[in-house]
Design an enzyme around this catalytic site. Sequence first.
Site, mmCIF file in Angstrom:
data_model
loop_
_atom_site.group_PDB
_atom_site.id
_atom_site.type_symbol
_atom_site.label_atom_id
_atom_site.label_comp_id
_atom_site.label_asym_id
_atom_site.label_seq_id
_atom_site.Cartn_x
_atom_site.Cartn_y
_atom_site.Cartn_z
ATOM 1 N N ASP A 153 -3.904 -1.008 5.481
ATOM 2 C CA ASP A 153 -3.657 0.028 4.486
ATOM 3 C C ASP A 153 -3.789 1.374 5.201
ATOM 4 O OD1 ASP A 153 -3.622 1.807 2.418
ATOM 5 O OD2 ASP A 153 -5.396 1.014 1.387
ATOM 6 N N ASP A 181 2.785 3.533 0.936
ATOM 7 C CA ASP A 181 2.511 4.899 0.495
ATOM 8 C C ASP A 181 3.174 5.911 1.414
ATOM 9 O OD1 ASP A 181 1.121 3.583 -1.409
ATOM 10 O OD2 ASP A 181 -0.858 4.005 -0.592
ATOM 11 N N ARG A 231 2.665 -5.373 -1.373
ATOM 12 C CA ARG A 231 2.664 -4.388 -0.292
ATOM 13 C C ARG A 231 2.467 -5.078 1.058
ATOM 14 N NH1 ARG A 231 -1.303 0.754 -0.467
ATOM 15 N NH2 ARG A 231 -2.803 -0.733 0.379
ATOM 16 N N ASP A 286 -0.933 -4.941 -5.092
ATOM 17 C CA ASP A 286 -1.130 -3.861 -4.122
ATOM 18 C C ASP A 286 -2.404 -4.187 -3.325
ATOM 19 O OD1 ASP A 286 -0.875 -1.461 -2.833
ATOM 20 O OD2 ASP A 286 -1.167 -0.206 -4.596
#
Lengths: 939, 428
Positions: free
Chosen positions: A280, A614, A598, A539
């Site tokens: 992430d 993102d 994701r 996510d």
Amino acid sequence: MAAFIQRMGLLVLACVSLFVSGSLAVDKGNFKTCDQSAFCKRQRALKAGQSPYRALLDTLELSDSRVTLQLINDNNKVRLLLELYRLQGNMTRVKINELKPLRPRFEVPDVLVSDPPTEPMSLVSQDDNGVVLSLGAERQQRLIVSARPFRLDIVEGPEVLMSLNSRGLLAFEHLRMRMRKDTQANPEGEEAKEDADGAEQQVEEKETVEDGDKEEEEIDGMWEETFKSHTDSKPNGPTSISLDFSLPGVEHVYGIPEHADSLKLKTTDGGDPYRLYNLDVFQYELYNPMALYGAVPVMLAHSAERTMGLFWLNAAETWVDISSNTAGKTVFGKMLDYVQGASETPQTDVRWISESGIIDVFIMLGPTPADVFAQYASLTGTQAMPPIAALAYHQCRWNYNDQDDVKAVDRGFDEHDIPYDFIWLDIEHTDGKRYFTWDSHKFPTPQDMLQGIMDKRRKMVAIVDPHIKVDSSYKIHNEIRAQNFYIKNKDDGDYEGWCWPGSAGYPDFTKLQMRDWWASMFAYDQYEGSKENLYVWNDMNEPSVFNGPEVTMHKDAKHGDWEHRDVHNLYGFYVQMATAEGLIRRSGGVERPFVLTRAFFAGSQRYGAVWTGDNAAEWDHLKVSIPMCLSLGLVGISLCGADVGGFFKAPSTELLVRWYQTGAYQPFFRAHAHLDTPRREPWLFGPENTALIREAVRQRYALLPYWYQQFYQAYRTGQPVMRPLWVEYPKDMATFTMDDQFLIGKDLLVHPVTEEGARGVTAYLPGHGEVWYDAHTFQKHNGAQSLYIPVTMSSIPVFQRGGSIIPKKVRVRRSSSCMETDPYTLYVALNPQRTAEGELYVDDGHTFSFDSKKEFIHQSLTFAKNVLSSRSLCHDCRFSSPSWVEKVIILGTSNPKGVNLKIDGKVTPLEFDFDASMSVLTLRKPGMSAGADWTVELL
Amino acid sequence: MHFHIAVAVIIWAALFVESRKIRGISISYKRFYKERKSFLCIDGSKLIPFEQVNDDYCDCADGSDEPGTAACPSGRFYCTNLGFRPHYIQSSRVNDGICDCCDGSDEYSSPALCQKTCRNLGQQERAELEERMRMLSEGLLMKRQLVEEGADVWREKQAELTDLQKVAEDLQVRLEYLRRRKSDAGAQKEKALTAAQHPTGQEGLRSQIRAELPLDDHGQSLQDTDRLGDKDEGVEPRTDSAAPREESPNEAEVRGGDPSEDDPDVKAAVEAAESAVSDLNKAEEAHQRLQMEIRELEERLAIDYGPEREFLFLLGRCFQITAYEYSYTLCPFNQVTQKSQMGTEVLLGKWDAWDGPPEDLYGVMKYDRGEPCWQGPTRSTHVQLVCGTDSTLRWVKEPSKCHYAMELQTPAACQPQQPSRRGVHNEL
């Protein structure tokens, strides 16, 4: 305990600093470079040279389906077992494991759709230097195993296609007991074992370590590794593996997503290798090899002569080095080499390094791009057939605040006459980030809300993340804990990390029983407030752990017998798998699921859609959305999109409009925005911009039949939907590095405007002797040329290939469901030979009946000799659709004397209109049913 | 009676026939669709056979040949909506499975089962309209009162301002006098001190000091004292040779433990000087306060309170509303704040300006420059004003982070025009 608290304190501190350092760029210090990842550093220190491995030819065993052979490392006498398989469909599988590992090494389960079917191999010749195996007579392919040093070459006729270990970089860190010279006693105290392994204690790095201790070479980071405040305890010691591949004749390699980088992979000499480790990454940076949310260890190698693929089936942290003997040479330099005949064959060398597991490589030998896609699809499956609504427009925001807000946005779309199919709810819809629940103030009556959306024939997506709030009054948590489904920490307690809800546990999705249970939680009676038009979004499934090393899970966390290290890149894959299974089950196996993820891995295409995470509202992020989705398409994941508008920051109006125009022509079309950004629903930027966005979205809806048909093809064959030009024009070198334009299927070429203030774009139209038609003006252009196209704010340069037939539904309505029974318009674009072909695919748009009951219409459409005809491609298919053909537009034809429609022997003259200036013939209301066979003759 | 029924039936039948023939048009457009051999697109672009009207194929660029189908992208369908308002919908909503017309006429060939809701909607709307009209007339009455009150308040405030300005002027005069007095007294003190330090040959000076002690004497020449300097600003400019700082050591020496302090003359002079200073300070403070009050009042009076100053009455009042865990306070023309249950208060914006669209400028108030958000903008609030019979906050939202929206209902927002341009359907 004190130490533990202290450590936790540090973790929290690290976590805080992560969030405070919130400038708009990734904090690179949070993520490892190869140098900071001990195994990568060790492996990369090993330079090309003579391999210490030798094949023991007398151990050769040949059965029908496989060849096995032992390899020995002459430095430490550790033996490896090499397995070679010839797989059906022109593939070769190479597996290398320790002959007798101390413990089993991890082999990736669940990614291959089945045990790949093999083909027999035969021994062509054998001598002291090696063996030659035939890979099938058809192509005269041979697999040459050289014994000293060990290397593999795959040849076709006189040509070497690929060599393995030709640079001697095969390195296999065998499992070992820790030799301790310090005062700490060996807790196992297995002296006997040590004896057997004594000689083996010398690791492969021997050659590179100048004054290595002969007894034990223990390099920093082999048994423990610390990054920032996090220590990886590494109870199994060093376990990494590496292998090199040489690709003679290849200058272009692609794939290994996910990276925010160009389509053509760059050489990594002098920099970091491309990294595959699901992370992430907060505010990721563009054009570098850093790891992102997902990993697909598949690389494609392409030259004008051949396309091949490499699938490195390993789920641990992986690094890929690429070097090329032509890198750095200018085009002129290459020309000079060519003229002088001095050129060595261009060659790309690739090296894969993984932290644990085994070497298990699938070599896909093509030879065409379509072959490679089919080969890879035969291993890991094809793109799931999405419900047609999933291909329409999605409206998302972190967050739509409450039911009134949802209602107001829904109404806004109707008021401004912009279609949409899905409205999305991010984490704030839950009760304190407890997934499967609703905030009782903001969403007190979710079913009423969902009914309101259903009344408009629209749908909703709610987020369900895999981190579970540790809260004894939360049902989901209690059940997971009660069933012992949480991942464990190294000390066998439930692993806890910090994420949106605060302290959270992470269910062990690698367990089948856990995934079963998770799937059952989506049943309507379990997931309170859900309805059949509620779909799901996963996510943070890298998994994201705010206070973990590199914002993810500790590698020494435990999934049953395996370490997180072994399975890391699989976690997100499993989360989406279990969620999709849940949606299928809640409908009794009838409805197709839709799940966005994701994080992903090889095979994730089977479970739904992927987005590029993102991103930010910047022009470069708009540009990079093209290579990012193209790269995913090349490795099977076709349903890809980037957040339209950009997630972080507020886009300028121009950027937002251009992003809508680009997104309308990318597979997964969803607008999304960060909580801190101003609202940006399409009607908030003045009537002019509302109109521009409306038009872009309407173009998407009109093309839905074509998109759907492309996804049907992707589902059937594994061909990507969004394609780089080289896939269709594999011999046209000009296309090999293009990533500012792309194809949808093979018939639409899109060159979106991605420059601020652009007055024009230069699009390349490929194909000698081909023609392309501007999809909006019908103007004809010759292929094999760069074309300057002046643009205004309303321009989306799109071209239809001459020789294609594209079905559209030009009656755009509020949602795709509303268009279900609407008639088709066929766009027949003739090539210079005055022929064209296409397809029409129709099914119910949302169930599995197309697959299980053959309930679909699949017509082949052809135009030749002035006759347009529709013929069924599936004679035992049963599906009827009220849709009909309302119009046929034929581009590049001449004015006919008359037009006749022939159905079932009955001939009816058709009305038509001919526009001589553009050579466009329009047939008025021919009225054939979508599923009928018919011919239309131009007289 | 029979006659009436017959007429009604004929009218109904005519409508029925018409709606079947050319569905989706209003009576006013009927003239374009007279059944002839051919049909001219309303924009005049094309002549088509009349059978092609509403044949589910779009021939006219303006969509006029398909008023009753979804064939044309730019077409519109007329919902007659008997009993309610007639209105147009996009032709893309014809037969899309969603009921848009309350008479269900848009879904004539679709699986959607539309309930005919026009009568109810009509009743509902009429009731709402009546309520709104009632509220409007009541609101307007109240507004008139508010305007009058506002005028009174305005006058009061103006008068207050005038008064304050007058007081300020008076104070200014007194200030000038006090400054002079201070400087005179200071000079006298100096003189007295000098005299005390030089007892011989200074009697003349001392007597002069005594003579000058009565401080209300206005005829005093200031020339000498000027040279001694005056720390107060605003008196006549000093000459370059008389910089006050140069003399301060001397002053200190003079004050410090000088035997002459016991001298009654000196004592009186010193006391007089001190009282002059203190009087001046007090007066200056008062003057500053006054100036601030005037500035504030001027600022308030400079605010636009609407064409009739109908919003003036909101000045100084505050309104509260609670949403979820927060309570919000709007003090019009001043500020908006948010208070959490924990008690922490955050400024959501200070009064900036009217921010409605040009045709309805006074429909929206804007408050900005609130507390900054982390990684974001400063907080701001838009307050929409709607007509009502009392003044109260109706709702508050945060449509995007740190941007708040509220609705304030108040009679002051009532406008005398029609509340709705579209009248209730009154055909038939």
